[in-house]
Scaffold this motif. Structure first.
Motif, mmCIF file in Angstrom:
data_model
loop_
_atom_site.group_PDB
_atom_site.id
_atom_site.type_symbol
_atom_site.label_atom_id
_atom_site.label_comp_id
_atom_site.label_asym_id
_atom_site.label_seq_id
_atom_site.Cartn_x
_atom_site.Cartn_y
_atom_site.Cartn_z
ATOM 1 N N GLY A 155 1.383 -1.272 0.605
ATOM 2 C CA GLY A 155 -0.005 -0.416 0.111
ATOM 3 C C GLY A 155 0.684 1.297 0.364
ATOM 4 N N LEU A 156 2.275 1.108 0.881
ATOM 5 C CA LEU A 156 2.983 2.274 0.833
ATOM 6 C C LEU A 156 3.265 2.538 -0.778
ATOM 7 C CD1 LEU A 156 4.691 4.568 2.182
ATOM 8 C CD2 LEU A 156 6.189 2.964 3.195
ATOM 9 N N LEU A 157 4.343 1.400 -1.689
ATOM 10 C CA LEU A 157 4.190 1.758 -2.407
ATOM 11 C C LEU A 157 3.697 2.493 -3.897
ATOM 12 C CD1 LEU A 157 6.704 1.411 -4.619
ATOM 13 C CD2 LEU A 157 5.760 -1.349 -4.978
ATOM 14 N N ILE A 158 2.222 1.668 -3.508
ATOM 15 C CA ILE A 158 1.412 1.937 -4.761
ATOM 16 C C ILE A 158 0.563 2.879 -4.422
ATOM 17 C CG2 ILE A 158 -1.087 1.087 -5.844
ATOM 18 C CD1 ILE A 158 0.041 -1.484 -5.456
ATOM 19 N N GLY A 159 0.354 3.570 -2.948
ATOM 20 C CA GLY A 159 -0.130 5.020 -2.701
ATOM 21 C C GLY A 159 0.933 6.280 -3.195
ATOM 22 N N ASP A 165 3.513 9.819 -7.976
ATOM 23 C CA ASP A 165 4.062 9.356 -8.983
ATOM 24 C C ASP A 165 5.628 8.798 -8.698
ATOM 25 O OD1 ASP A 165 3.829 8.622 -11.651
ATOM 26 O OD2 ASP A 165 4.816 10.064 -13.067
ATOM 27 N N GLU A 166 5.952 9.190 -7.932
ATOM 28 C CA GLU A 166 7.398 8.950 -7.411
ATOM 29 C C GLU A 166 7.796 8.368 -6.424
ATOM 30 O OE1 GLU A 166 9.927 11.576 -8.045
ATOM 31 O OE2 GLU A 166 8.083 13.207 -6.320
ATOM 32 N N GLN A 167 8.579 7.937 -5.755
ATOM 33 C CA GLN A 167 8.545 7.127 -4.116
ATOM 34 C C GLN A 167 9.503 8.290 -3.485
ATOM 35 O OE1 GLN A 167 7.228 3.883 -3.010
ATOM 36 N NE2 GLN A 167 6.658 4.474 -4.705
ATOM 37 N N ARG A 168 7.820 9.638 -3.036
ATOM 38 C CA ARG A 168 9.262 10.342 -1.663
ATOM 39 C C ARG A 168 10.269 9.752 -0.718
ATOM 40 N NH1 ARG A 168 5.868 16.068 -3.182
ATOM 41 N NH2 ARG A 168 5.535 16.022 -5.730
ATOM 42 N N ILE A 169 9.489 9.031 -0.135
ATOM 43 C CA ILE A 169 9.598 8.332 0.958
ATOM 44 C C ILE A 169 9.712 6.676 1.216
ATOM 45 C CG2 ILE A 169 8.534 7.342 3.687
ATOM 46 C CD1 ILE A 169 6.701 9.610 3.278
ATOM 47 N N ASN A 170 11.452 6.857 1.767
ATOM 48 C CA ASN A 170 11.450 4.762 1.383
ATOM 49 C C ASN A 170 11.445 4.563 2.146
ATOM 50 O OD1 ASN A 170 12.336 3.938 -2.004
ATOM 51 N ND2 ASN A 170 13.282 6.597 -1.944
ATOM 52 N N LEU A 171 11.880 2.894 2.441
ATOM 53 C CA LEU A 171 11.469 2.234 3.469
ATOM 54 C C LEU A 171 13.133 1.478 3.410
ATOM 55 C CD1 LEU A 171 8.588 0.092 3.421
ATOM 56 C CD2 LEU A 171 9.519 1.287 5.883
ATOM 57 N N LYS A 172 13.279 2.105 4.468
ATOM 58 C CA LYS A 172 15.200 0.872 4.523
ATOM 59 C C LYS A 172 15.154 0.978 5.937
ATOM 60 C CE LYS A 172 17.581 4.884 1.363
ATOM 61 N NZ LYS A 172 18.367 5.928 0.958
ATOM 62 N N TYR A 173 16.579 0.020 5.961
ATOM 63 C CA TYR A 173 17.186 -1.455 6.746
ATOM 64 C C TYR A 173 18.421 -0.773 7.103
ATOM 65 C CZ TYR A 173 18.977 -5.538 8.276
ATOM 66 O OH TYR A 173 19.803 -5.885 9.113
ATOM 67 N N SER A 174 18.904 -0.639 8.536
ATOM 68 C CA SER A 174 20.355 -0.206 9.328
ATOM 69 C C SER A 174 20.575 -1.838 10.250
ATOM 70 C CB SER A 174 20.616 0.687 9.014
ATOM 71 O OG SER A 174 20.292 0.765 10.377
ATOM 72 N N PHE A 175 21.996 -2.319 10.773
ATOM 73 C CA PHE A 175 21.997 -3.106 11.753
ATOM 74 C C PHE A 175 23.450 -2.839 11.432
ATOM 75 C CE2 PHE A 175 23.545 -7.280 12.342
ATOM 76 C CZ PHE A 175 23.003 -7.721 13.581
#
Length: 307
Positions: A155-159, A165-175
């Motif tokens: 939903g975050l991707l399609i929304g 019409d672009e991904q202004r907010i990305n989900l990211k990971y760190s460890f």
């Protein structure tokens, strides 16, 4: 050995890196996006995605689930485990697998509508298949929490595509490694690679917003992001109190919230199609940066570089 959930996350991380390996060909014509529908590319993408998903699900069913007793379809409520970090991991996996599916169809010149219908939903469809296999296993069960988390990632991707019409907010990971894995390595990982997918104490999940995307007439660097993160610490088991008799360990798990800077690697200018593909493939990793931590122990910490 990896738990089933940990093994799956390792598989998903591998899937996320596939575009980088493909780019090693450094073939400009191959990597260049098609301006119009390229039916050969489109068909190749659909066949590759369907085949990979089918082979993975069949392989899991035959090589993994076969080692555990089967049962009639059952559900499980695991929403209180691991301070919900496992659920956030499902959101991230669904989001990025869908993003890769969408980008692959965009590369083939497929229409935006079909990119969203058949590409962006790839993560949700694949992970739902895994949940169904869980449902018929006596060891686990279908998790509605995981199912909803998978839907949230898609939903975050399609929304964002529908809104901007672009991904202004990305989900990211760190460890980063923690002391907890050495206390219970069979669950939290015996080496660094295992710990990256099994030790929730060292995992942080981020919402990374690109500032320039919200103010495109400004002089803000196009690659500069601000990120808010979520993590947890003090866990040797999924639920509090289920595993405490090790070196007098007392379960005092707590939540962590972060504010940091980040980079959007996809917006770094380069003429190399290899680097563009590589940057896109690894853009799910949060770049180490100065970070402020707020936690439920009512403490505020400053990290010069937080991993």
């Amino acid at each position: 050995m990896f738990s089933k959930k940990g093994w799956l996350k390792g598989l998903l991380v591998f899937i996320l890196l596939i575009p980088a390996s493909l780019s090693a060909q450094d073939n400009a014509s191959f990597l260049k996006k098609s301006d119009t529908l390229n039916k050969k590319r489109r068909n190749a993408v659909y066949i590759a995605e369907a085949s990979a998903a089918a082979v993975t699900l069949i392989g899991l069913n035959q090589l993994w689930y076969a080692d555990f007793p089967r049962t009639s379809f059952q559900t499980v409520n695991d929403n209180k485990e691991w301070l919900q970090l496992d659920k956030v991991g499902h959101v991230l996996s669904s989001y990025h697998i869908g993003k890769i599916g969408m980008q692959a169809l965009d590369w083939a010149g497929e229409s935006k509508k079909n990119q969203l219908l058949y590409g962006a939903t790839l993560g949700f469809v694949f992970l739902t298949g895994v949940e169904i296999l869980d449902g018929y296993s006596e060891e686990w069960g279908f998790s509605m929490g995981d199912f909803m988390a998978n839907a949230a990632g898609t939903g975050l991707l399609i929304g964002q595509e529908l809104l901007w019409d672009e991904q202004r907010i990305n989900l990211k990971y760190s460890f980063h490694t923690t002391k907890y894995a050495s206390i219970r390595p069979e669950l939290l990982g015996e080496n660094f690679l295992q710990q990256t997918v099994k030790d929730y104490n060292g995992q942080t999940y981020w919402l990374s917003a690109n500032l320039w995307s919200f103010h495109k007439k400004s002089k803000i660097p196009k690659w500069l992001n601000v990120a808010v993160g979520y993590g947890g610490e003090g866990m040797l088991s999924g639920n509090r109190g289920t595993f405490t008799d090790v070196d007098n360990f007392v379960d005092k798990r707590y939540r962590q919230f972060y504010l940091s800077l980040d980079l959007d690697l996809s917006k770094i200018k380069t003429r190399s199609k290899f680097l563009k593909t590589l940057f896109s493939a690894i853009n799910f990793i949060k770049i180490p940066a100065p970070t402020v931590e707020f936690n439920t122990n009512k403490k505020v910490k400053f990290h010069i570089l937080y991993f």
